[in-house]
Design a protein around this motif. Sequence first.
Motif, PDB file in Angstrom:
ATOM      1  N   PHE A  32       9.253   5.686  -6.717  1.00  0.00           N
ATOM      2  CA  PHE A  32      10.085   5.341  -5.566  1.00  0.00           C
ATOM      3  C   PHE A  32      10.129   3.836  -5.282  1.00  0.00           C
ATOM      4  CE2 PHE A  32       8.604   9.687  -4.952  1.00  0.00           C
ATOM      5  CZ  PHE A  32       9.766  10.350  -4.624  1.00  0.00           C
ATOM      6  N   THR A  33       9.443   3.061  -6.068  1.00  0.00           N
ATOM      7  CA  THR A  33       9.429   1.617  -5.813  1.00  0.00           C
ATOM      8  C   THR A  33      10.786   0.972  -6.105  1.00  0.00           C
ATOM      9  OG1 THR A  33       8.556   1.288  -8.051  1.00  0.00           O
ATOM     10  CG2 THR A  33       6.968   1.376  -6.225  1.00  0.00           C
ATOM     11  N   THR A  34      11.595   1.620  -6.899  1.00  0.00           N
ATOM     12  CA  THR A  34      12.916   1.057  -7.244  1.00  0.00           C
ATOM     13  C   THR A  34      14.018   1.508  -6.305  1.00  0.00           C
ATOM     14  OG1 THR A  34      13.304   2.882  -8.787  1.00  0.00           O
ATOM     15  CG2 THR A  34      12.275   0.888  -9.675  1.00  0.00           C
ATOM     16  N   MET A  74      13.327   6.252   4.230  1.00  0.00           N
ATOM     17  CA  MET A  74      14.194   7.388   4.543  1.00  0.00           C
ATOM     18  C   MET A  74      13.967   8.533   3.562  1.00  0.00           C
ATOM     19  SD  MET A  74      18.364   7.460   4.827  1.00  0.00           S
ATOM     20  CE  MET A  74      18.358   6.255   6.180  1.00  0.00           C
ATOM     21  N   GLU A  75      13.764   8.191   2.315  1.00  0.00           N
ATOM     22  CA  GLU A  75      13.489   9.232   1.329  1.00  0.00           C
ATOM     23  C   GLU A  75      12.189   9.964   1.633  1.00  0.00           C
ATOM     24  OE1 GLU A  75      14.275  11.643  -1.893  1.00  0.00           O
ATOM     25  OE2 GLU A  75      15.560  10.191  -0.856  1.00  0.00           O
ATOM     26  N   ALA A 118       5.691   3.211  -1.387  1.00  0.00           N
ATOM     27  CA  ALA A 118       6.718   2.294  -1.883  1.00  0.00           C
ATOM     28  C   ALA A 118       7.329   1.497  -0.743  1.00  0.00           C
ATOM     29  CB  ALA A 118       7.796   3.085  -2.629  1.00  0.00           C
ATOM     30  N   ALA A 119       7.468   2.139   0.445  1.00  0.00           N
ATOM     31  CA  ALA A 119       8.050   1.452   1.598  1.00  0.00           C
ATOM     32  C   ALA A 119       7.152   0.321   2.082  1.00  0.00           C
ATOM     33  CB  ALA A 119       8.325   2.453   2.712  1.00  0.00           C
TER      34      ALA A 119
END
Length: 500
Positions: A213-215, A221-222, A241-242
């Motif tokens: 999820f870093t990209t 939100m995800e 990731a956020a």
Amino acid sequence: MKGVVEGQCGQQNALVGLANTFGTSNQRVAPSNASLLPSSSMGEQMANEFLRQQARTMAPTSFSMKSMQNNLPQASASSSLAANWTKEFQPRQNQLASQWSQQYTSSAPSMESAWRQVQAPSMTSTSSHQPITDAGMWSSEYLDTVDTSLTKSSGTQNWADDFMEQQDNYGMENTWKDAQAFEQRWEEIKRDMEKDESLQSPENYVYQEANPFTTMSDPLMEGDNLMRNGDIGNAMLAYEAAVQKDPQDARAWCKLGLAHAENEKDQLAMQAFQKCLQIDAGNKEALLGLSVSQANEGMENEALHQLDKWMSSYLGSNSTQVTTTPPLYSSFLDSDTFNRVEARFLDAARQQGATPDPDLQNALGVLYNLNRNFARAVDSLKLAISKNPTDARLWNRLGATLANGDHTAEAISAYREALKLYPTYVRARYNLGISCMQLSSYDEALKHFLSALELQKGGNDASGIWTTMRSAAIRTSNVPDNLLRAVERRDLAAVKASLV
């Protein structure tokens, strides 16, 4: 005495004279206070008459030993009887003695020969040994043997010397060794404490590797979408990731802490909450979540301190002004601090009147869990649920409070309500397994622990659920050996195969 008892020739003795005198004088002498007494009655007259008769009666003569001696039998008769008895007994005694000696003398040779026959074999078998004929010689030989053995056993003397030497050196050498061991142990304890503090420090938070999820453009939100769908594992990756994308996002850190708490990872949750509070010290959700995680880890005074800050933030005050320092490494709740914080909560609750705030009641339930007042905690949490019945965290917290208050059946119902709202709720599933253990339903408990481990993300090999599962497996009747071995190895696939 004889002069008193015996009278003179032709006269009364002295005792008889005294009796006569007493009888006559008792009639003449009147009491000195006669004028104060009534006249003589009939009874007194009869008594005087009796005394006069006794005085006129002749007293018996005194005891005479001479008259008794005259009535005794003559000594010559008794002496003749004794002499006749002796003459009759003595010949009989001599006759019996002579007969017994003759019988013994005649049988003595035969007894001697029989005794020699009995002793002959034993004498022959022991002819090679010299008999001990002197007790003094035997004792001397025994003492010589003991002295010789003691002299030859040099190990005994060496042992005694070593023991005395150890006793002499104990005060210095062993004391020094004990001090070194104590200091070494204390250093180990301090290192463990520092390690725990470092794990709780938000600066030492370790991110999971290979995060997909870093990209993403909006991983926060995800993560919210994944949490609503019950995918806690991927939601944690999205929140990580956020915060990696924006390390100063307090809201992302708080959601990451809540995800770790629901995943039964309180240590990681505390790190995330503390990172959030470093950015936003008045974040009420992070303060309450940190208090709950600290309470789960046994840090009750620290949890109370966070609730005190929560109340300041709830009232609109600056939470950083709460400077009460909790007792360090204390396992006892500070009663004075608790009473002060409780007073603040109750004062805020009274101001709300008939419309209680579910957030305040939720925090009040956490507060009463700290001092084990589970009845009040249940009332507060039920009020919060009545205002927000779709909150799975409230149902799980109610179930834990009921279980702590020994209402296991009601706790199971609350856990099931939480799992209806959030089926992948790891903490609620784990708590449900613990309640099944309380009811001795160990088979059901194992199944719930297995489900919790399958749902738990982020390295479940080191999860504390394994320890509780092992306890349930040991208590299960007719448990297969392969299940115990799988639990010991923490092999999730093997455990699942054994329970199917």
